[in-house]
Design an enzyme around this catalytic site. Structure first.
Site, mmCIF file in Angstrom:
data_model
loop_
_atom_site.group_PDB
_atom_site.id
_atom_site.type_symbol
_atom_site.label_atom_id
_atom_site.label_comp_id
_atom_site.label_asym_id
_atom_site.label_seq_id
_atom_site.Cartn_x
_atom_site.Cartn_y
_atom_site.Cartn_z
ATOM 1 N N SER A 26 0.864 -1.183 0.000
ATOM 2 C CA SER A 26 0.000 0.000 0.000
ATOM 3 C C SER A 26 0.905 1.239 0.000
ATOM 4 C CB SER A 26 -0.900 -0.022 1.239
ATOM 5 O OG SER A 26 -0.110 -0.200 2.390
ATOM 6 N N ARG A 33 9.547 1.589 2.356
ATOM 7 C CA ARG A 33 10.602 0.898 1.571
ATOM 8 C C ARG A 33 11.444 1.920 0.809
ATOM 9 N NH1 ARG A 33 8.789 -2.454 4.554
ATOM 10 N NH2 ARG A 33 7.307 -4.073 4.012
ATOM 11 N N LYS A 98 -4.523 -7.106 -4.623
ATOM 12 C CA LYS A 98 -4.827 -7.075 -3.172
ATOM 13 C C LYS A 98 -6.149 -6.324 -2.997
ATOM 14 C CE LYS A 98 -2.684 -4.215 -0.329
ATOM 15 N NZ LYS A 98 -1.678 -4.809 0.526
ATOM 16 N N LYS A 137 -5.989 -11.139 -3.256
ATOM 17 C CA LYS A 137 -5.351 -11.439 -1.971
ATOM 18 C C LYS A 137 -5.961 -10.613 -0.853
ATOM 19 C CE LYS A 137 -2.042 -9.895 0.244
ATOM 20 N NZ LYS A 137 -0.790 -9.282 0.703
ATOM 21 N N GLU A 178 -4.686 -15.281 3.156
ATOM 22 C CA GLU A 178 -3.432 -15.012 3.879
ATOM 23 C C GLU A 178 -3.695 -14.686 5.345
ATOM 24 O OE1 GLU A 178 -1.064 -11.707 2.443
ATOM 25 O OE2 GLU A 178 0.605 -12.199 3.738
ATOM 26 N N LYS A 220 -1.825 -18.635 1.748
ATOM 27 C CA LYS A 220 -0.556 -17.899 1.928
ATOM 28 C C LYS A 220 -0.287 -17.767 3.420
ATOM 29 C CE LYS A 220 1.795 -13.566 0.784
ATOM 30 N NZ LYS A 220 2.058 -12.581 -0.270
ATOM 31 N N GLY A 263 7.577 -12.510 5.591
ATOM 32 C CA GLY A 263 7.322 -12.047 6.955
ATOM 33 C C GLY A 263 8.458 -11.356 7.694
ATOM 34 N N SER A 290 5.354 -16.546 -2.143
ATOM 35 C CA SER A 290 4.602 -15.349 -2.530
ATOM 36 C C SER A 290 5.233 -14.223 -1.715
ATOM 37 C CB SER A 290 3.113 -15.510 -2.192
ATOM 38 O OG SER A 290 2.430 -14.305 -2.457
ATOM 39 N N ARG A 293 8.978 -8.694 0.635
ATOM 40 C CA ARG A 293 10.304 -8.195 1.011
ATOM 41 C C ARG A 293 11.447 -9.094 0.554
ATOM 42 N NH1 ARG A 293 8.371 -7.262 7.052
ATOM 43 N NH2 ARG A 293 6.808 -8.721 6.264
#
Ligand code: 5MM
Length: 341
Positions: A26, A33, A98, A137, A178, A220, A263, A290, A293
């Site tokens: 998002s 990031r 998503k 997702k 997920e 997921k 994760g 999937s 990061r």
């Protein structure tokens, strides 16, 4: 709903030797990031970055089965006017979207969250399908801490996941389900195992109640893994052995495939864990990645927002995608990490 077609897409998403690129950050997350690589997050810089990934032809055609997009990205065009969705389709990968709208505080449950976004989801799914999305997702977030997770948090999140999955299938879109148990905190692998078991059991109970066709979905999950601050972190073999045992106990064989989230694991840890699980073999479902990061940290750093670094960013992305593709077949070796171009 055409279940045979949903099953075909789900199987394609977990093709051995391929996996999913989670590029659905998002706006808030991608800004974090980009802050880390000192790049301003604008509509244009986000587009340029994602265009770089989707034009990595070797990675996209050989190692990536599908891409999870964020709402902004699915409507964006590349610099030359080609819709980004088309770039993904032309590479042979499947576009996905998503559809959750993030989390909100869960009333009466301090520190816990519920994922939202069910309102008007049916209408949104219709538009995403027309744009080319063939899977979606939704991420539920479960935290481990003192006195949490509560059964309330597990239950409402599982209910929402199943509501979302049923709506997706009615719209001829494969749901990625997920339920993420976070690896923040100092808990050990056995605590993660117990919590994840409760979460997966509740999730599959809700999926059944809401008549979701298991052949037409992809799971997921997180791996069974030590918390990031745990004093004694479990080894690669222990993570692989416990994750496989956990999934065998909770995930029906009718589910075509499981595509893990990374994760917060390091790039190489995420690859090593997936590889070790696939080396165990004899599993009823396909096991692949999937990753967000663990696939993108290296290309983000190599690119650093500079047009002259696009080739370097694409090389870094191709390398990580290839390493994880090998891991999805249990054919990765640590020595291959040193052979980066
Ligand atoms: C790529 O990150 C995704 C979006 O997160 P936000 O909605 O919080 O911005 C995230 O859902 C992602 O798809 C999964 O958590 C897996 O990503 P990681 O980085 O854990 O592999």
């Amino acid at each position: 709903m055409n279940l045979a077609d949903l099953n075909k897409v789900a199987l394609a998403m977990v093709t051995p030797g391929k996996g999913i690129l989670a590029a659905d950050e998002s706006s808030g997350t991608i800004k974090k990031r980009f802050d880390a690589i000192k790049v301003e997050s604008t509509e244009e810089s986000r587009r340029d970055y994602r265009e770089m990934l989707f034009r990595s032809s070797e990675a996209m055609s050989k190692y990536v089965s599908g891409v999870i997009l964020y709402d902004e990205t699915i409507w964006q065009n590349a610099k030359d006017g080609t819709p980004l969705v088309k770039l993904i389709e032309q590479s042979g990968a499947i576009p996905g979207i998503k559809v959750d709208e993030g989390t909100q505080a869960l009333p009466q449950c301090p520190g816990e969250l519920v994922t939202v976004g069910l309102d008007k989801l049916a209408e949104r799914l219709k538009k995403y399908y027309e744009r080319g999305a063939r899977f979606a997702k939704w991420r539920a977030v479960i935290d481990i801490g003192s006195g949490i997770p509560t059964m309330t948090a597990i239950s409402v999140n599982a209910h929402a996941l199943a509501r979302y999955a049923a709506l997706c299938q009615a719209a001829q879109i494969v749901p990625i389900v997920e339920p993420e148990v976070l690896m923040d905190g100092d808990h050990d692998i056995d605590r993660c195992y117990d919590v994840t078991q409760r979460v997966l059991n509740k999730t599959f109970q809700e999926l059944r109640i809401q008549r979701v066709e298991l052949e037409g979905m992809v799971l997921k999950p997180n791996m069974a893994i030590s918390g990031k601050k745990c004093a004694k972190r479990a080894s690669v073999d222990e993570v692989a052995e416990k994750t496989v045992r956990l999934l065998k106990a909770c995930v029906p064989a009718a589910v075509p495939g499981i595509a893990f989230l990374s994760g917060g694991q390091s790039d190489e840890e995420a690859t090593a864990h997936l590889d070790a699980m696939n080396r165990i073999g004899g599993l009823p479902w396909k096991l692949t990645f999937s990753y967000g990061r663990a696939l993108q940290a290296a290309p983000q750093k190599a690119w650093s927002g500079k047009a002259e670094n696009i080739a370097a960013g694409q090389r870094a992305f191709t390398h990580r995608a290839q390493m994880n593709a090998l891991a999805s077949k249990g054919e990765w070796e640590t020595g291959l990490e040193k052979k980066v171009a």
